[in-house]
Motif scaffolding. Structure first.
Motif, short mmCIF file in Angstrom:
data_model
loop_
_atom_site.label_atom_id
_atom_site.label_comp_id
_atom_site.label_asym_id
_atom_site.label_seq_id
_atom_site.Cartn_x
_atom_site.Cartn_y
_atom_site.Cartn_z
N PRO A 135 0.85 -1.36 0.15
CA PRO A 135 0.13 0.03 0.14
C PRO A 135 0.80 1.33 0.09
O PRO A 135 0.41 2.24 -0.47
CB PRO A 135 -0.85 0.05 1.32
N GLU A 136 2.28 1.18 0.25
CA GLU A 136 2.88 2.40 0.35
C GLU A 136 3.77 2.41 -0.88
O GLU A 136 4.46 3.41 -1.13
CB GLU A 136 3.83 2.53 1.71
N SER A 137 3.58 1.65 -1.89
CA SER A 137 4.32 1.50 -3.05
C SER A 137 3.61 2.74 -3.97
O SER A 137 2.63 2.71 -4.70
CB SER A 137 4.14 0.21 -3.83
N VAL A 138 4.27 3.70 -4.33
CA VAL A 138 3.91 4.75 -5.28
C VAL A 138 3.99 4.14 -6.66
O VAL A 138 2.91 4.52 -7.31
CB VAL A 138 4.99 5.99 -5.35
N ALA A 145 -3.29 3.69 -11.32
CA ALA A 145 -4.01 4.85 -11.73
C ALA A 145 -3.80 5.02 -13.32
O ALA A 145 -4.87 5.21 -13.93
CB ALA A 145 -3.50 6.15 -11.30
N ARG A 146 -2.79 4.64 -13.88
CA ARG A 146 -2.64 4.67 -15.52
C ARG A 146 -3.64 3.33 -15.82
O ARG A 146 -4.28 3.61 -16.91
CB ARG A 146 -1.27 4.20 -15.60
N PHE A 147 -3.93 2.30 -15.28
CA PHE A 147 -4.69 1.41 -15.63
C PHE A 147 -6.11 1.90 -15.82
O PHE A 147 -6.88 1.81 -16.86
CB PHE A 147 -4.80 0.31 -14.87
N TYR A 148 -6.61 2.56 -14.71
CA TYR A 148 -7.79 3.22 -14.56
C TYR A 148 -8.06 4.34 -15.93
O TYR A 148 -9.25 4.47 -16.46
CB TYR A 148 -8.30 4.09 -13.36
N ARG A 149 -6.94 5.16 -15.98
CA ARG A 149 -7.11 6.16 -17.22
C ARG A 149 -6.97 5.33 -18.59
O ARG A 149 -7.82 6.07 -19.45
CB ARG A 149 -5.82 6.91 -17.05
N GLN A 150 -6.51 4.38 -18.86
CA GLN A 150 -6.20 3.90 -19.97
C GLN A 150 -7.47 2.64 -20.48
O GLN A 150 -7.74 2.53 -21.58
CB GLN A 150 -5.02 3.25 -20.31
N ALA A 172 -2.73 9.92 -3.56
CA ALA A 172 -2.17 8.98 -2.65
C ALA A 172 -0.73 8.60 -2.81
O ALA A 172 0.05 8.74 -2.00
CB ALA A 172 -2.88 7.59 -2.54
N ALA A 173 -0.31 8.54 -4.07
CA ALA A 173 1.16 8.41 -4.47
C ALA A 173 1.79 9.56 -4.18
O ALA A 173 3.04 9.61 -3.77
CB ALA A 173 1.18 8.08 -6.17
#
Length: 175
Positions: A135-138, A145-150, A172-173
């Protein structure tokens, strides 16, 4: 490798291959050679370097990623998935996941989202796993986030929801 021309790249490849001949356990030489082969698109040689490195050091965490990337680029998606599946299963029991775990999940998501391989829901499971386990991994948050956008065809999710989730992951990142 500067200036970037075929002769300079070929010379760098020859130099790193020579280093590996002299010291087969030189981790840096393998990394540089893998970067060069990936950069010029020579995925057959990248797969060879990855397999060689894995034979010499079964605990290397980068070589399975190189191999999976090479196999994916060579359109051997089943072999790439098997390689990543095995690698992810080896890393899952660890309490503290290395960065390569997140990278493996991201690559598995990319492969799974390929036409004819899986659904967008299946592909979303991988970045979700990476974020849940790290959960702490940027990097995990950025990949999701990229997956959601693409990805536009996530079942039960509108474009507005997808973009809101992407924004939430990026915030969060950033935090």
């Amino acid at each position: 490798i500067r200036p970037l021309d075929a002769a300079a790249v070929g010379g760098a490849i020859a130099a790193y291959r020579r280093i590996i001949q002299l010291d087969p356990l030189d981790e840096v030489a393998y990394e540089k050679l893998a970067q060069l082969y990936a950069g010029i698109g020579n995925f057959e040689e990248l797969a060879y370097v990855a397999r060689t490195r894995m034979d010499l050091d079964p605990n290397d965490l980068k070589a399975p990623l190189w191999l999976a990337e090479a196999l994916n680029r060579l359109r051997k998606t089943d072999d790439a998935r098997k390689t990543l599946d095995k690698f992810i299963q080896e890393l899952e029991p660890l309490a503290e996941k290395p960065a390569e775990y997140v990278q493996a999940c991201a690559l598995m998501s990319q492969i799974t989202s390929s036409p004819g391989v899986g659904t967008s829901k299946d592909a979303l499971d991988w970045p979700n796993r990476a974020v849940a386990d790290c959960p702490e991994s940027v990097e995990a948050l950025a990949h999701r986030a990229r997956f959601y956008r693409q990805t536009q065809d996530i079942p039960g999710m509108s474009e507005e929801n997808r973009l809101a989730l992407a924004r939430k992951d990026l915030e969060a990142a950033d935090a």
